[in-house]
Design an enzyme around this catalytic site. Structure first.
Site, PDB file in Angstrom:
ATOM      1  N   ASP A 262       0.818  -1.206   0.000  1.00  0.00           N
ATOM      2  CA  ASP A 262       0.000   0.000   0.000  1.00  0.00           C
ATOM      3  C   ASP A 262       0.852   1.256   0.000  1.00  0.00           C
ATOM      4  OD1 ASP A 262      -2.021   1.841   0.231  1.00  0.00           O
ATOM      5  OD2 ASP A 262      -2.477   1.405   2.326  1.00  0.00           O
TER       6      ASP A 262
ATOM      7  N   ASP B 266      -1.495   6.972  -6.797  1.00  0.00           N
ATOM      8  CA  ASP B 266      -1.763   5.838  -5.917  1.00  0.00           C
ATOM      9  C   ASP B 266      -1.879   4.555  -6.720  1.00  0.00           C
ATOM     10  OD1 ASP B 266      -2.431   4.537  -3.460  1.00  0.00           O
ATOM     11  OD2 ASP B 266      -4.531   4.578  -4.059  1.00  0.00           O
TER      12      ASP B 266
END
Length: 433
Positions: free
Chosen positions: A105, A315
């Site tokens: 992540d 992201d």
């Protein structure tokens, strides 16, 4: 005989230190897509269209929590929810190493996994990590630098032990335990695994909320001090990159994540833009100046709160791209003008601009203008097959958060240089990496 044993010990120690000290030049490991056949979350009964719908909804949830993080950066309840992300990594913790399937992540920092004893923990397929079986495990003290990096998410327990608490979303999901350190090992696609001693991680002895049973933990790759890439800074020099294969790929290839020298992105076709640090420093921001649909340029015109220039998050855990409503409308209008054919609606109501007859669809190049870097997106990045005869634009409007998602990053080698604060893009066939 004694001489032979001595020689073997020397060879072993030499081999170990070659792969565990600061001289590591670089390494590469697989980045496993949430919905690929290699993932434990893969459901063969689902169609690729159903998987796309789920990825779309995960993107909405993730975007909402990015919005919460930026609105309340000091709120301990504001971290992005794990278990709804797109890529996984295999690492190991401890001596001897115990495997861990973790969510990779770029929107989180802390590395954590469930440990024995665990009170009210969610069920997981793999055994809980038992700290007592690791020769190199250590609970960190309250005066340890890493404990200070927790900020409001850490406090001092009995015997000067550092305790962490991370809440996710509304707080019904949380992880709590000792901030600890141990040897972390990562498999390499190029040879032997590489090991790093003394990596700080959260050894969770209590968790709350609903998680996925195959989710063993989280591997933070964000910009904060506790993330994997920041902790390995002396070995990898703040450098990492990834290369994401297309969702539609029938190849047996896997996406890749690279660290150290392997993570450097350079050469013909490479463009670079400043990496802008915001609040919190976990999140990676870029400055989006505009987009061009063919020769028609649309300027960024998001809300004025983005005064520092950090107006869009990059992201890997968000599938689609979110743009300011006015900017999106202009981009959509330019696309509709450039594409011959009658737009059709998405029956699921997810995407705003869709067409049928994708094999005959002529999609113009979209150029994303970041500060100092023009990134040219192919139709593979900007349109996706949402149903059998439905092809949709992979960007949607948002009033609260702006994200450059992973579909826009497919078939680019995307490099992060955290020491020089740069992000680089290089067009690459990621199935060949």
């Amino acid at each position: 005989m004694k001489c032979l044993i001595f020689t073997l010990v020397v060879i072993f120690l030499t081999h170990f230190y070659e792969h565990s000290d600061a001289e590591i030049e670089g390494f590469t490991t697989d980045l496993i897509s949430h919905d690929s056949p290699r993932s434990p979350f893969y459901n063969p009964s689902e169609t690729k269209y159903q998987r796309l719908q789920k990825a779309f909804h995960r993107s909405i949830l993730r975007g909402n929590h990015f919005s919460a993080m930026t609105a309340s950066p000091n709120d301990i309840q504001s971290d992005v929810i794990p278990g709804r992300l797109e890529y996984l990594m295999n690492i190991s913790l401890g001596t001897p190493p115990v495997p861990m399937l973790g969510i990779a992540d770029t929107g989180s920092d802390l590395i954590w996994r469930q440990c024995r004893p665990c009170d009210n923990c969610y069920e997981q397929d793999e055994p809980l990590f038992d700290p007592e079986t690791s020769e190199t495990y250590k609970i960190l003290s309250c005066d340890n630098e890493f404990c200070g990096d927790l900020g409001q998410k850490g406090y001092c327990g009995n015997d000067n032990a550092c305790i962490y608490y991370y809440g996710y979303g509304t707080g019904d999901r949380f992880t709590m335990g000792y901030l600890s350190s141990d040897t972390l090992t990562i498999g390499s696609t190029e040879g032997d695994p590489v090991s790093f001693p003394g990596v700080a991680f959260g050894c969770a002895h209590r968790t709350g909320g609903t998680y996925l049973e195959k989710h063993v933990g989280l591997i933070g790759l964000g910009g904060g001090a506790l993330s994997l890439v920041k902790q390995l800074d002396s070995q990898v020099g703040g450098q990492f990159s990834y290369c994401l294969i297309p969702l539609s790929s029938d190849s047996t290839a896997s996406s890749k994540i690279n660290f150290g020298r392997n993570g450097v992105v350079s050469g013909s076709g490479t463009v670079s833009t400043p990496l802008i640090r915001g609040t919190p420093d976990t999140i990676y921001y870029l400055k989006l100046e505009g987009m061009s649909v063919g020769s028609t340029r649309v300027e960024f015109n998001g809300f004025s709160a983005r005064e520092e220039g950090n107006n869009i998050v990059i992201d890997s855990g968000t599938t689609i791209t979110f743009l300011p409503p006015d900017m999106y409308s202009e981009v959509e209008s330019a696309l509709a003008t450039a594409i011959s054919g009658q737009p059709t609606s998405d029956p699921n109501g997810n995407f705003r601009l869709c067409y049928s007859g994708g094999s005959n669809l002529q999609v113009p190049t979209i150029t994303v203008h970041f500060t100092g870097a023009d990134v040219q997106l192919s139709p593979l990045n900007t349109f996706i097959q949402a149903q059998e005869d439905l092809f949709c634009f992979t960007m949607i409007p948002s009033s609260d958060f702006f994200i450059f998602g992973n579909l826009a990053q497919v078939n680019f080698l995307v490099g992060y240089d955290l020491n020089n604060n740069m992000v680089s893009f290089k067009p690459t066939d990621c199935t060949e990496q």
